[in-house]
Design an enzyme around this catalytic site. Structure first.
Site, PDB file in Angstrom:
ATOM      1  N   LYS A 114       0.812  -1.220   0.000  1.00 17.75           N
ATOM      2  CA  LYS A 114       0.000   0.000   0.000  1.00 17.75           C
ATOM      3  C   LYS A 114       0.847   1.273   0.000  1.00 17.75           C
ATOM      4  O   LYS A 114       0.389   2.314  -0.454  1.00 17.75           O
ATOM      5  CB  LYS A 114      -0.979   0.000   1.172  1.00 17.75           C
ATOM      6  CG  LYS A 114      -2.033  -1.088   1.022  1.00 17.75           C
ATOM      7  CD  LYS A 114      -3.301  -0.794   1.781  1.00 17.75           C
ATOM      8  CE  LYS A 114      -4.365  -1.813   1.384  1.00 17.75           C
ATOM      9  NZ  LYS A 114      -5.586  -1.729   2.161  1.00 17.75           N
ATOM     10  N   LYS A 197      -4.612 -11.039  -5.840  1.00 18.49           N
ATOM     11  CA  LYS A 197      -5.878 -11.383  -5.175  1.00 18.49           C
ATOM     12  C   LYS A 197      -6.987 -10.411  -5.581  1.00 18.49           C
ATOM     13  O   LYS A 197      -6.728  -9.250  -5.899  1.00 18.49           O
ATOM     14  CB  LYS A 197      -5.717 -11.418  -3.657  1.00 18.49           C
ATOM     15  CG  LYS A 197      -5.545 -10.066  -3.012  1.00 18.49           C
ATOM     16  CD  LYS A 197      -5.776 -10.135  -1.511  1.00 18.49           C
ATOM     17  CE  LYS A 197      -5.877  -8.731  -0.957  1.00 18.49           C
ATOM     18  NZ  LYS A 197      -6.702  -8.558   0.197  1.00 18.49           N
ATOM     19  N   LYS A 200     -10.812  -5.044  -3.148  1.00 15.20           N
ATOM     20  CA  LYS A 200     -11.783  -3.972  -3.315  1.00 15.20           C
ATOM     21  C   LYS A 200     -11.131  -2.646  -3.681  1.00 15.20           C
ATOM     22  O   LYS A 200     -11.809  -1.728  -4.105  1.00 15.20           O
ATOM     23  CB  LYS A 200     -12.719  -3.849  -2.125  1.00 15.20           C
ATOM     24  CG  LYS A 200     -12.134  -3.836  -0.749  1.00 15.20           C
ATOM     25  CD  LYS A 200     -13.319  -3.850   0.239  1.00 15.20           C
ATOM     26  CE  LYS A 200     -12.988  -4.449   1.570  1.00 15.20           C
ATOM     27  NZ  LYS A 200     -12.169  -3.592   2.411  1.00 15.20           N
TER      28      LYS A 200
HETATM   29  P1  ATP Z   1      -8.111  -4.039   0.067  1.00 15.56           P
HETATM   30  O1  ATP Z   1      -7.706  -4.776  -1.145  1.00 15.56           O
HETATM   31  O2  ATP Z   1      -8.758  -2.732  -0.196  1.00 15.56           O
HETATM   32  O3  ATP Z   1      -7.069  -4.023   1.130  1.00 15.56           O
HETATM   33  P2  ATP Z   1      -9.577  -6.376   0.618  1.00 15.56           P
HETATM   34  O4  ATP Z   1     -10.473  -6.634  -0.522  1.00 15.56           O
HETATM   35  O5  ATP Z   1      -8.328  -7.145   0.766  1.00 15.56           O
HETATM   36  O6  ATP Z   1      -9.294  -4.834   0.684  1.00 15.56           O
HETATM   37  P3  ATP Z   1     -10.073  -6.448   3.434  1.00 15.56           P
HETATM   38  O7  ATP Z   1     -10.972  -5.490   4.140  1.00 15.56           O
HETATM   39  O8  ATP Z   1      -8.624  -6.214   3.551  1.00 15.56           O
HETATM   40  O9  ATP Z   1     -10.456  -6.552   1.907  1.00 15.56           O
HETATM   41  O10 ATP Z   1     -10.380  -7.927   3.879  1.00 15.56           O
HETATM   42  C1  ATP Z   1     -11.524  -8.371   4.532  1.00 15.56           C
HETATM   43  C2  ATP Z   1     -11.461  -9.873   4.710  1.00 15.56           C
HETATM   44  O11 ATP Z   1     -11.609 -10.505   3.440  1.00 15.56           O
HETATM   45  C3  ATP Z   1     -10.143 -10.400   5.270  1.00 15.56           C
HETATM   46  O12 ATP Z   1     -10.392 -11.479   6.144  1.00 15.56           O
HETATM   47  C4  ATP Z   1      -9.391 -10.850   4.064  1.00 15.56           C
HETATM   48  O13 ATP Z   1      -8.452 -11.841   4.368  1.00 15.56           O
HETATM   49  C5  ATP Z   1     -10.524 -11.388   3.195  1.00 15.56           C
HETATM   50  N1  ATP Z   1     -10.169 -11.272   1.786  1.00 15.56           N
HETATM   51  C6  ATP Z   1      -9.895 -10.146   1.118  1.00 15.56           C
HETATM   52  N2  ATP Z   1      -9.629 -10.392  -0.170  1.00 15.56           N
HETATM   53  C7  ATP Z   1      -9.757 -11.734  -0.322  1.00 15.56           C
HETATM   54  C8  ATP Z   1      -9.613 -12.621  -1.436  1.00 15.56           C
HETATM   55  N3  ATP Z   1      -9.301 -12.170  -2.621  1.00 15.56           N
HETATM   56  N4  ATP Z   1      -9.803 -13.938  -1.243  1.00 15.56           N
HETATM   57  C9  ATP Z   1     -10.138 -14.416  -0.020  1.00 15.56           C
HETATM   58  N5  ATP Z   1     -10.283 -13.648   1.062  1.00 15.56           N
HETATM   59  C10 ATP Z   1     -10.106 -12.307   0.934  1.00 15.56           C
END
Ligand code: ATP
Ligand code: LTN
Length: 329
Positions: A114, A197, A200
């Site tokens: 980040k 991955k 969002k």
């Molecule tokens: P950002 O990419 O903006 O950091 P994010 O999509 O990774 O956000 P988080 O709020 O960081 O979302 O994660 C929320 C939960 O969802 C966490 O437990 C994280 O491990 C899980 N998670 C996020 N992305 C994935 C993914 N691609 N596959 C499986 N689990 C995920």
């Protein structure tokens, strides 16, 4: 009554929640809430470690709580609350900051990723300190199990290290938590790039399927999802894009990849994608209907009650930590 172990987890109210968040995190929470005493948090203090518009943050905070409820988190069984409404989180973070080391925070993958965008010199201190706030979230509640996606494992490791370090320095205070990572669905990859991955904060909306996407959008995104060369439906590391789509199929349908391979013998990507879109649309339909039926007022009430339920637990642990470090009570 048998004492249940406690679980704690949270999601940031930023961006659009996607099927990766659901399959990697929320779906497991729903399954765990009967077995564990469960606390689920909307971590708005974590969200502001990257810039958020105040109105959007407020809207997203309510949206995430609604998503928890629509996905099946039951406020009668589990506490749902907003992080900033329980100020003990920030207070414990300060104490933990004094035992956390620069070197352990510098090596955090999420921080490295980040901060790359702005360059390390301009990265916010909050972004750097993010994992310490997460450790405070977990340790305040005597959490034993932290259900998260694989990407959060490193942060839970830090919470473990800080708990052990504090206990060693000041005497037994914190339970040392464990990450709980479900094998299947643990890492859903981007539809536009199976090497990264699903996220969002991805630049393109073709990276993810939002939990609130309408049918047309879901079909369009699946149609556009990248695939590998060849045309056979096989589950293999050599076909990472297809493997990811099959994983999504498996997680939503409950079928094994072997069954899916068998169902699509002699058929091509077009048929597979069509069927996958049907499965995703059908799976999200009841969720979306429930989401739309919950009012903002109901959510705000549930969040307030949730904060009231967890605050005494947080306060007791914080008071104990303050006493242990020598603050005058
Ligand atoms: P950002 O990419 O903006 O950091 P994010 O999509 O990774 O956000 P988080 O709020 O960081 O979302 O994660 C929320 C939960 O969802 C966490 O437990 C994280 O491990 C899980 N998670 C996020 N992305 C994935 C993914 N691609 N596959 C499986 N689990 C995920
Ligand atoms: N960093 C986590 C969200 C989070 C969390 C927590 C998860 C904040 N505090 C405590 C589990 C326990 C993420 O998923 N991005």
């Amino acid at each position: 009554m048998i004492n249940k172990k406690r679980i704690f987890s949270g999601i940031q109210p930023s961006g659009n929640l996607h099927i990766g968040n659901y399959l990697g995190a929320i779906k497991n929470w729903v399954a765990l809430q009967d077995e564990f005493e469960s606390i689920f948090c909307v971590v708005d203090m974590h969200a502001i470690t990257v810039p958020q518009g105040p109105e959007t943050l407020r809207k997203k905070t309510i949206e995430i709580a609604k998503i928890y409820l629509a996905a099946g988190i039951d406020p009668k069984k589990s506490a749902i609350f907003v992080q900033s409404q329980v100020s003990e989180h920030a207070e414990l973070m300060w104490i933990l900051n004094t035992i956390a080391k620069m070197s352990e925070l510098e090596k955090m993958t999420q921080f490295k990723d980040k901060s790359r965008k702005s360059g390390i010199e301009s990265a916010g201190v909050g972004l750097f300190d993010y994992p310490v706030l997460m450790a405070a979230d977990i340790l305040l509640y005597g959490t034993e199990v932290v259900p998260v996606g694989e990407d959060q494992k490193q942060h839970v490791e830090l919470a473990r290290d800080l708990a052990k370090r504090f206990n060693q320095k000041f005497g037994e205070t914190f339970i040392v938590p464990k990450a709980f990572i479900k094998e299947e669905g643990m890492r859903i990859m981007g539809l536009d790039d199976p090497a990264k991955k699903m996220s969002k904060s991805a630049a393109s909306e073709y990276n993810y399927i939002s939990l609130l996407d309408d049918e047309q959008t879901i079909r369009r995104k699946i149609k556009k999802a990248v695939t590998d060369s060849g045309s056979e439906i096989v589950y293999s590391d050599e076909k990472p894009a297809l493997k990811n789509l099959i994983n999504i199929f498996c997680s939503f349908s409950g079928k094994s990849f072997k069954e899916i391979e068998k169902n699509f013998v002699g058929k091509g990507y077009g048929d597979f994608k069509n069927e996958l879109a049907n499965v995703v649309v059908e799976s999200l339909k009841p969720f979306q209907e429930k989401f739309n039926s919950i009012s903002d007022e109901d959510v705000l009430k549930i969040l307030k009650e949730g904060a009231e339920k967890v605050r005494p637990i947080a306060k007791a642990k914080l008071d104990e930590a303050k006493r242990k470090v020598g603050f005058v009570g």
